[in-house]
Motif scaffolding. Structure first.
Motif, PDB file in Angstrom:
ATOM      1  N   ILE A  26      -9.103  62.956  49.695  1.00 23.72           N
ATOM      2  CA  ILE A  26     -10.367  63.182  48.493  1.00 23.72           C
ATOM      3  C   ILE A  26     -10.767  61.658  48.129  1.00 23.72           C
ATOM      4  N   VAL A  27      -9.710  60.777  47.782  1.00 28.26           N
ATOM      5  CA  VAL A  27     -10.011  59.512  47.351  1.00 28.26           C
ATOM      6  C   VAL A  27     -10.688  58.833  48.489  1.00 28.26           C
ATOM      7  N   MET A  28     -10.112  59.064  49.570  1.00 33.84           N
ATOM      8  CA  MET A  28     -10.823  58.125  50.687  1.00 33.84           C
ATOM      9  C   MET A  28     -12.332  58.725  50.943  1.00 33.84           C
ATOM     10  N   ILE A  29     -12.401  59.783  51.054  1.00 33.36           N
ATOM     11  CA  ILE A  29     -13.708  60.207  51.402  1.00 33.36           C
ATOM     12  C   ILE A  29     -14.790  59.964  50.062  1.00 33.36           C
ATOM     13  N   VAL A  30     -14.387  60.001  49.080  1.00 31.46           N
ATOM     14  CA  VAL A  30     -15.394  59.865  47.844  1.00 31.46           C
ATOM     15  C   VAL A  30     -15.479  58.109  47.825  1.00 31.46           C
ATOM     16  N   GLY A  31     -14.428  57.520  47.959  1.00 31.96           N
ATOM     17  CA  GLY A  31     -14.467  55.888  48.043  1.00 31.96           C
ATOM     18  C   GLY A  31     -15.423  55.563  49.117  1.00 31.96           C
ATOM     19  N   LEU A  32     -15.152  55.986  50.185  1.00 31.01           N
ATOM     20  CA  LEU A  32     -15.899  55.591  51.469  1.00 31.01           C
ATOM     21  C   LEU A  32     -17.435  55.731  51.129  1.00 31.01           C
ATOM     22  N   MET A  33     -17.616  57.127  51.191  1.00 27.71           N
ATOM     23  CA  MET A  33     -19.294  57.437  50.856  1.00 27.71           C
ATOM     24  C   MET A  33     -20.023  56.512  49.798  1.00 27.71           C
ATOM     25  N   LEU A  34     -19.138  56.676  48.772  1.00 25.79           N
ATOM     26  CA  LEU A  34     -19.768  55.907  47.390  1.00 25.79           C
ATOM     27  C   LEU A  34     -20.308  54.394  47.619  1.00 25.79           C
ATOM     28  N   THR A  35     -19.206  53.797  48.229  1.00 24.08           N
ATOM     29  CA  THR A  35     -19.315  52.477  48.377  1.00 24.08           C
ATOM     30  C   THR A  35     -20.431  52.327  49.489  1.00 24.08           C
ATOM     31  N   SER A  36     -20.244  52.821  50.606  1.00 24.26           N
ATOM     32  CA  SER A  36     -21.091  52.319  51.716  1.00 24.26           C
ATOM     33  C   SER A  36     -22.442  52.722  51.282  1.00 24.26           C
ATOM     34  N   MET A  37     -22.684  53.831  50.684  1.00 26.87           N
ATOM     35  CA  MET A  37     -24.007  54.545  50.385  1.00 26.87           C
ATOM     36  C   MET A  37     -24.741  53.322  49.281  1.00 26.87           C
ATOM     37  N   ALA A  38     -23.685  52.881  48.437  1.00 25.30           N
ATOM     38  CA  ALA A  38     -24.459  52.070  46.912  1.00 25.30           C
ATOM     39  C   ALA A  38     -25.184  50.863  47.834  1.00 25.30           C
ATOM     40  N   VAL A  39     -24.611  50.201  48.676  1.00 23.83           N
ATOM     41  CA  VAL A  39     -25.030  48.977  49.147  1.00 23.83           C
ATOM     42  C   VAL A  39     -26.331  49.345  50.075  1.00 23.83           C
ATOM     43  N   VAL A  40     -25.991  50.328  50.851  1.00 21.53           N
ATOM     44  CA  VAL A  40     -27.217  50.589  51.853  1.00 21.53           C
ATOM     45  C   VAL A  40     -28.484  51.207  51.156  1.00 21.53           C
ATOM     46  N   ARG A  41     -28.112  51.811  50.071  1.00 23.87           N
ATOM     47  CA  ARG A  41     -29.209  52.584  49.381  1.00 23.87           C
ATOM     48  C   ARG A  41     -30.270  51.139  49.127  1.00 23.87           C
ATOM     49  N   GLU A  42     -29.419  49.982  48.614  1.00 26.86           N
ATOM     50  CA  GLU A  42     -30.453  48.992  48.163  1.00 26.86           C
ATOM     51  C   GLU A  42     -31.078  48.499  49.123  1.00 26.86           C
ATOM     52  N   ARG A  43     -30.528  48.440  50.401  1.00 28.87           N
ATOM     53  CA  ARG A  43     -31.473  47.943  51.570  1.00 28.87           C
ATOM     54  C   ARG A  43     -32.106  48.914  51.952  1.00 28.87           C
ATOM     55  N   GLU A  44     -32.262  50.287  52.031  1.00 26.37           N
ATOM     56  CA  GLU A  44     -33.152  51.068  52.216  1.00 26.37           C
ATOM     57  C   GLU A  44     -34.368  51.161  51.450  1.00 26.37           C
ATOM     58  N   THR A  45     -34.186  50.985  50.072  1.00 23.40           N
ATOM     59  CA  THR A  45     -35.044  51.157  49.097  1.00 23.40           C
ATOM     60  C   THR A  45     -35.774  49.887  48.794  1.00 23.40           C
ATOM     61  N   GLY A  46     -35.329  48.721  49.545  1.00 23.81           N
ATOM     62  CA  GLY A  46     -35.810  47.514  49.447  1.00 23.81           C
ATOM     63  C   GLY A  46     -35.574  46.913  48.149  1.00 23.81           C
ATOM     64  N   THR A  47     -34.539  47.204  47.271  1.00 23.81           N
ATOM     65  CA  THR A  47     -34.174  46.786  46.126  1.00 23.81           C
ATOM     66  C   THR A  47     -33.188  45.409  46.471  1.00 23.81           C
ATOM     67  N   ILE A  48     -32.589  45.335  47.545  1.00 20.03           N
ATOM     68  CA  ILE A  48     -31.718  44.331  47.932  1.00 20.03           C
ATOM     69  C   ILE A  48     -32.426  42.560  48.010  1.00 20.03           C
ATOM     70  N   GLU A  49     -33.653  43.131  48.598  1.00 11.77           N
ATOM     71  CA  GLU A  49     -34.460  41.807  48.526  1.00 11.77           C
ATOM     72  C   GLU A  49     -34.587  41.202  47.259  1.00 11.77           C
ATOM     73  N   GLN A  50     -34.941  41.822  46.331  1.00 11.93           N
ATOM     74  CA  GLN A  50     -35.264  41.434  45.075  1.00 11.93           C
ATOM     75  C   GLN A  50     -34.055  41.023  44.343  1.00 11.93           C
ATOM     76  N   LEU A  51     -32.731  41.555  44.733  1.00 14.27           N
ATOM     77  CA  LEU A  51     -31.450  41.201  44.218  1.00 14.27           C
ATOM     78  C   LEU A  51     -31.105  39.925  44.966  1.00 14.27           C
ATOM     79  N   MET A  52     -31.471  39.689  46.075  1.00 11.14           N
ATOM     80  CA  MET A  52     -31.056  38.354  46.758  1.00 11.14           C
ATOM     81  C   MET A  52     -31.764  37.004  46.285  1.00 11.14           C
TER      82      MET A  52
END
Lengths: 307, 372
Positions: free
Chosen positions: B187-213
């Motif tokens: 459980i620790v693995m699946i929750v950690g994997l999902m949340l971390t990978s999604m958190a960064v990719v979500r910023e890329r997908e919604t375009g907020t990463i560009e503003q962050l950069m």
């Protein structure tokens, strides 16, 4: 006074695989200018913006923004600029005020300066009543104003705006431009890109970008006059036939159709008769014909046509 | 610097808790998974439906049947009258085990002659069949021994080996006790994997990463801001599942809890590192989710969670060495069931730490503050 330019780009080139987005773009923007980078989609506007803001490396060439190189010191550049990407780049699941605080912290705005500055930014963007609303629930125009407020939180010297009014209603667009003029009065340099030529007219200087290069650059009014041709607006009864006929007429440098009118650019003033003669000989009736001041669009189309 | 990291963390938490699906994933998913493992996934073999084909019909044969039932492992549901009937019952799935006691069973036994019984098990479920057969054989052997002991009292001594087994650490052989630590780890693995990978990719997908950069945020500040919240959530889920397991399922914890916390931290390093790595190779949240599953499934299979590593072909055994779950399972089972400590677990901890640092370093190096 010999102030260094706000933006000085030299030979910016950027390729994506085989696609050339920018090919040797040069720019010189003075401080306090409101410069519009005008061009169609795919001309290289967003690539230019991204390179100038330091988030994308040029394949070759370099640019000094606020006297720092975007290639060698991108982080110094970032401290001096405010940037608004073309897509809404803020967090839709955070509120207006949370977004502002977030960027204030990222830019390390001192705690003391923060409250008055935030109040001012909210005030001029008319966002004060909406400060606890989720950014995702704002209208398109308000989102852009919030983006602008966040981009201004650290009082940047140069503001880079990538198609800031794309998809914004006309009223909000006017509000937005009013804010830009206010900023200009505070000596902020604004560099924006747009595909709307009516917006380009409001800039102090514009550059027409096409295929990754600046074709023309001047004040909008001077640019329109620079066109060394006479523009005619013709209303024929059969617009399609007329366009076909006119394409074969010598001395016509530019031709574009707007609804029921055709704009024709004549290289020689004396070919006026040739135009009407050609149409009449093909049995096309001319309902009206008059000389007009060329619009930026005419200028642009005639120049792009040469390429 | 701390302001930036702090603000990133505040932001991530706000985003997670405003997303109802995320909250559900953090709160409900681990508990549901635990309940499933606790109640449904039990590899314990009890109450095996058994057919008894008793041809002897003697006192001894009845006693043997009684001891089978008394063990709790067998439940005699049918007494067929012919071998054909046994076949029919097994074919139909009415019973999964059949025991045939031959004629003269008692007579032979009293004479001291070998008196075989036939144990037939449904091998479609090989694991259960094996356990069933070994239980039945053990009970039969015990029965034989007890009977011969009675005989011994009257006659001379017979040499023989009396094997006495004792099960350590999990004396009742409850598969739940064995599964729960594994469930926590997975459980620790699946929750950690999902949340971390999604958190960064979500910023890329919604375009907020560009503003962050375009902010002066440094890559390590961004990464810390992205991982600390999910490490906290990982810890929270670990505690949630542990508490539920201990109080609801009476799973014992024999070891030192602070050591478990320390080891969970080391384990989270690799889990979040892999999550970050996934986020550097994915463009959309969907891709990130697929990549996370693509990693998670083999990691689970090659960890020793369900299938023992020793039984795997050598190639796969080597692969397990780069699987953080492999090491953490040894640690968490050791702490839960055996109560062992640092002196025995340090090799696993060292391996996990090395793995975690490598993965984090690799992901950080791939992390760029530039758009491609």
């Amino acid at each position: 006074m010999n102030e260094p330019p706000a933006i000085a780009a030299r030979g910016l080139t950027r390729t994506f695989g085989k696609t050339v987005a920018l090919s040797g773009l040069d720019l010189g923007i003075r401080r306090g200018e409101l410069y519009g980078l005008v061009g169609p989609d795919g001309a290289g506007k967003t690539t230019t913006m991204r390179i100038l803001s330091g988030v994308m490396l040029p394949t070759s060439g370099d640019a000094l923004v606020a006297a720092h190189s975007v290639v060698n010191e991108p982080e110094r550049v970032k401290e001096k600029i405010g940037y608004m990407s073309q897509r809404f780049g803020l967090y839709e699941d955070l509120t207006v005020i949370e977004n502002i605080h977030f960027y204030a912290d990222l830019f390390e705005v001192p705690a003391k300066k923060r409250p008055p500055r935030i109040e001012r930014l909210l005030g001029f963007s008319n966002l004060t009543p909406f400060k606890d609303r989720l950014a995702g629930n704002l209208s398109g125009g308000m989102k852009q104003k919030l983006g602008l407020a966040c981009a201004l939180i650290h009082t940047p010297e140069v503001l880079l705006l990538d198609e800031p009014t794309n998809g914004v209603d006309p009223v909000s667009r006017r509000d937005f431009w009013k804010i830009l003029y206010d900023l200009l009065r505070e000596k902020i340099t604004i560099f924006l890109s747009t595909a709307y030529l009516d917006e380009a007219e409001r800039c102090t200087r514009i550059g027409l970008i096409h295929a990754g290069r600046i074709l023309l650059e001047d004040q909008p009014a001077l640019l329109r006059r620079s066109l060394d041709m006479k523009m005619l607006e013709i209303r024929p009864d059969n617009i399609r036939r007329a366009a076909q006929v006119l394409e074969g007429v010598e001395g016509i440098a530019a031709l574009s159709v707007y609804g029921d009118r055709i704009h024709v650019g004549l290289r020689k003033p004396d070919s006026f008769d040739a135009v009407s003669g050609a149409l009449e000989s093909h049995g096309i009736r001319i309902e009206s014909i008059r000389e007009i001041v060329p619009s930026l669009e005419d200028v642009f189309i005639s120049r792009v046509g040469h390429e | 610097m701390f302001e930036r990291i702090h603000q990133m963390i505040v932001k991530e938490f706000a985003q997670v808790f405003r997303d109802k699906r995320m909250v559900l994933m953090i709160l409900a998913a681990p508990v549901i998974q635990l309940l499933m493992f606790g109640y449904v996934v039990t590899t314990d073999v009890t109450n095996v439906r058994t057919a008894l084909y008793d041809l002897d019909k003697s006192q001894s044969s009845r006693e043997l049947a009684r001891s089978l039932v008394a063990s709790g492992y067998f439940e005699i549901v049918s007494t067929p009258e012919s071998p054909e009937e046994i076949r029919y019952l097994l074919d139909k799935g009415e019973v999964s085990c059949a025991i045939q006691i031959n004629r003269n069973f008692e007579k032979d036994m009293l004479k001291g002659l070998p008196s075989p019984i036939q144990i037939i098990a449904d091998g479609t479920d090989s694991n259960t069949a094996m356990i069933t057969v070994s239980y039945a054989a053990r009970i039969a052997a015990r029965f034989g021994l007890d009977t011969s002991k009675v005989a011994l009292i009257n006659h001379e001594r017979l040499p023989g080996v009396d094997a006495r087994t004792r099960i350590w650490y999990n004396p009742d052989l409850k598969s739940r006790n064995y599964n729960l630590p594994g469930v926590i780890a997975s459980i620790v693995m699946i929750v950690g994997l999902m949340l971390t990978s999604m958190a960064v990719v979500r910023e890329r997908e919604t375009g907020t990463i560009e503003q962050l950069m375009v902010t002066p945020i440094r890559p390590f500040e961004l990464i810390l801001g992205k991982t600390i919240p999910f490490a906290a959530i990982g810890y929270f889920d670990m505690m949630l599942v542990t508490v539920t397991g201990v109080f609801w399922f009476d799973v014992p914890i024999k070891g030192f809890l602070p050591l478990l916390f320390l080891c969970t931290g080391i384990y989270l390093l690799s889990v979040l590192g892999i999550g970050l790595f996934i986020s550097t190779i994915s463009r959309t949240q969907q891709q990130a989710m697929m990549a996370a599953m693509f990693f998670y499934m083999p990691a689970l299979l090659l960890s020793g969670f369900v299938f023992p590593i020793d039984n795997m072909p050598p190639v796969f055994q080597y692969i397990t060495y780069i699987n953080p779950l492999r090491y953490f399972l040894v640690i968490i089972r050791g702490i839960f069931l055996k109560g062992i400590g640092f002196s025995l677990l340090w090799p696993q901890m060292a391996a996990l730490l090395a793995l975690g640092i490598t993965i984090i370093a690799l992901s950080t190096a791939r992390f760029r503050k530039r758009l491609e």
